[in-house]
Design a protein around this motif. Structure first.
Motif, mmCIF file in Angstrom:
data_model
loop_
_atom_site.group_PDB
_atom_site.id
_atom_site.type_symbol
_atom_site.label_atom_id
_atom_site.label_comp_id
_atom_site.label_asym_id
_atom_site.label_seq_id
_atom_site.Cartn_x
_atom_site.Cartn_y
_atom_site.Cartn_z
ATOM 1 N N GLY A 220 -22.243 -86.556 35.761
ATOM 2 C CA GLY A 220 -21.373 -85.453 36.159
ATOM 3 C C GLY A 220 -22.118 -84.182 36.505
ATOM 4 N N ARG A 221 -23.466 -84.211 36.504
ATOM 5 C CA ARG A 221 -24.224 -83.011 36.860
ATOM 6 C C ARG A 221 -24.037 -82.653 38.328
ATOM 7 N N ILE A 222 -23.849 -83.673 39.153
ATOM 8 C CA ILE A 222 -23.440 -83.446 40.533
ATOM 9 C C ILE A 222 -22.173 -84.246 40.753
ATOM 10 N N ARG A 223 -21.297 -83.776 41.631
ATOM 11 C CA ARG A 223 -19.998 -84.422 41.807
ATOM 12 C C ARG A 223 -19.985 -85.478 42.885
ATOM 13 N N ARG A 224 -20.749 -85.267 43.951
ATOM 14 C CA ARG A 224 -20.690 -86.234 45.036
ATOM 15 C C ARG A 224 -21.882 -86.083 45.954
ATOM 16 N N ILE A 225 -22.103 -87.125 46.724
ATOM 17 C CA ILE A 225 -23.032 -87.097 47.840
ATOM 18 C C ILE A 225 -22.215 -87.606 49.009
ATOM 19 N N GLY A 226 -22.028 -86.799 50.017
ATOM 20 C CA GLY A 226 -21.189 -87.228 51.127
ATOM 21 C C GLY A 226 -21.380 -86.374 52.349
ATOM 22 N N ALA A 227 -20.896 -86.877 53.451
ATOM 23 C CA ALA A 227 -20.931 -86.143 54.711
ATOM 24 C C ALA A 227 -19.788 -85.137 54.744
ATOM 25 N N VAL A 228 -20.064 -83.963 55.247
ATOM 26 C CA VAL A 228 -19.048 -82.936 55.422
ATOM 27 C C VAL A 228 -19.060 -82.546 56.902
ATOM 28 N N ALA B 82 -33.698 -79.059 46.544
ATOM 29 C CA ALA B 82 -34.031 -79.666 47.842
ATOM 30 C C ALA B 82 -32.808 -80.212 48.568
ATOM 31 N N THR B 83 -31.738 -80.515 47.838
ATOM 32 C CA THR B 83 -30.566 -81.144 48.464
ATOM 33 C C THR B 83 -29.309 -80.274 48.464
ATOM 34 N N GLN B 84 -29.333 -79.113 47.847
ATOM 35 C CA GLN B 84 -28.098 -78.345 47.692
ATOM 36 C C GLN B 84 -27.528 -77.840 49.018
ATOM 37 N N ALA B 85 -28.328 -77.740 50.051
ATOM 38 C CA ALA B 85 -27.798 -77.348 51.358
ATOM 39 C C ALA B 85 -27.499 -78.583 52.207
ATOM 40 N N GLY B 86 -27.683 -79.772 51.641
ATOM 41 C CA GLY B 86 -27.422 -81.016 52.354
ATOM 42 C C GLY B 86 -28.658 -81.885 52.417
ATOM 43 N N LEU B 87 -28.424 -83.160 52.658
ATOM 44 C CA LEU B 87 -29.547 -84.078 52.838
ATOM 45 C C LEU B 87 -30.216 -83.789 54.172
ATOM 46 N N PRO B 88 -31.519 -84.040 54.269
ATOM 47 C CA PRO B 88 -32.185 -83.854 55.560
ATOM 48 C C PRO B 88 -31.551 -84.757 56.621
ATOM 49 N N LEU B 89 -31.377 -84.238 57.825
ATOM 50 C CA LEU B 89 -30.767 -85.004 58.910
ATOM 51 C C LEU B 89 -31.848 -85.804 59.640
ATOM 52 N N VAL B 90 -32.333 -86.814 58.956
ATOM 53 C CA VAL B 90 -33.354 -87.733 59.481
ATOM 54 C C VAL B 90 -32.890 -89.151 59.164
ATOM 55 N N PRO B 91 -33.454 -90.150 59.856
ATOM 56 C CA PRO B 91 -33.009 -91.537 59.602
ATOM 57 C C PRO B 91 -33.175 -92.000 58.150
ATOM 58 N N ARG B 92 -34.190 -91.499 57.445
ATOM 59 C CA ARG B 92 -34.434 -91.928 56.062
ATOM 60 C C ARG B 92 -34.581 -90.694 55.151
ATOM 61 N N PRO B 93 -33.452 -90.038 54.832
ATOM 62 C CA PRO B 93 -33.528 -88.777 54.082
ATOM 63 C C PRO B 93 -34.156 -88.913 52.699
ATOM 64 N N TYR B 94 -33.927 -90.031 52.021
ATOM 65 C CA TYR B 94 -34.487 -90.182 50.672
ATOM 66 C C TYR B 94 -36.003 -90.314 50.728
ATOM 67 N N ASP B 95 -36.520 -90.915 51.784
ATOM 68 C CA ASP B 95 -37.975 -91.018 51.949
ATOM 69 C C ASP B 95 -38.590 -89.637 52.167
ATOM 70 N N LEU B 96 -37.941 -88.818 52.998
ATOM 71 C CA LEU B 96 -38.451 -87.468 53.241
ATOM 72 C C LEU B 96 -38.402 -86.633 51.963
ATOM 73 N N LEU B 97 -37.308 -86.715 51.226
ATOM 74 C CA LEU B 97 -37.219 -85.989 49.951
ATOM 75 C C LEU B 97 -38.312 -86.449 48.992
#
Length: 165
Positions: free
Chosen positions: A54-62, A17-32
């Motif tokens: 270490g299963r994922i390296r980062r959560i960040g804006a690109v 659900a997140t590998q293409a990026g977090l949803p671009l909404v005000p509360r992405p974790y709520d939508l997920l």
């Protein structure tokens, strides 16, 4: 790293659900959370555990640097004294005009460069001026350098897990 349980079906679905990026909404974790049938706190806990393990390296804006006007992109490459590469790489990586900086092995005799630093600018002259700032910072620890300008935009993606995998 902390000890975490092995990945389960929810971890897998969360990665998909997140590998293409977090949803671009005000509360992405709520939508997920809604999409996955769990609480937003569980989504955050699972992501934090995957970061810690270490299963994922980062959560960040690109950011898309082209869309915000940085269309001159130069990978500067440096032949730096091996004894000082960690120290100098950290100093270069802290510069506000360097987006990423890393060490790579040389491929002698054809490729003497062991330090790479990506510089973005509004035009080539700006990028070249920043590269001269890096050269001044490196001083005599640098034997030679070059800059490779981008000629095309490539879509960058990491490993993707298919929904059917």
């Amino acid at each position: 790293m902390t000890s975490t349980p092995p990945p389960d079906d929810l971890d897998r679905r969360l990665v998909i659900a997140t590998q293409a990026g977090l949803p671009l909404v005000p509360r992405p974790y709520d939508l997920l959370a809604e999409q996955l049938g769990v609480s937003a706190d569980e989504v955050k806990r699972r992501l934090a555990a995957m970061l810690d393990s270490g299963r994922i390296r980062r959560i960040g804006a690109v950011p898309n640097h082209y869309a915000i006007g940085y269309t001159a992109n130069g990978m500067s490459v440096w032949d730096v004294d091996d004894a000082r590469i960690a120290e100098l790489g950290e100093a270069i990586g802290r510069l506000d005009f360097v987006t990423h900086c890393y060490e790579r092995p040389r491929a002698l005799p054809d490729w003497p460069y062991n330090l790479f630093a990506m510089v973005h600018g509004h035009d080539r002259a700006t990028v070249l001026a920043h590269i001269e700032e890096i050269a001044a910072l490196l001083g005599p620890a640098c034997r030679q350098h070059d800059v490779l300008f981008s000629s095309a935009i490539l879509k960058k993606t990491g490993l993707r897990i298919g929904a059917e995998s």
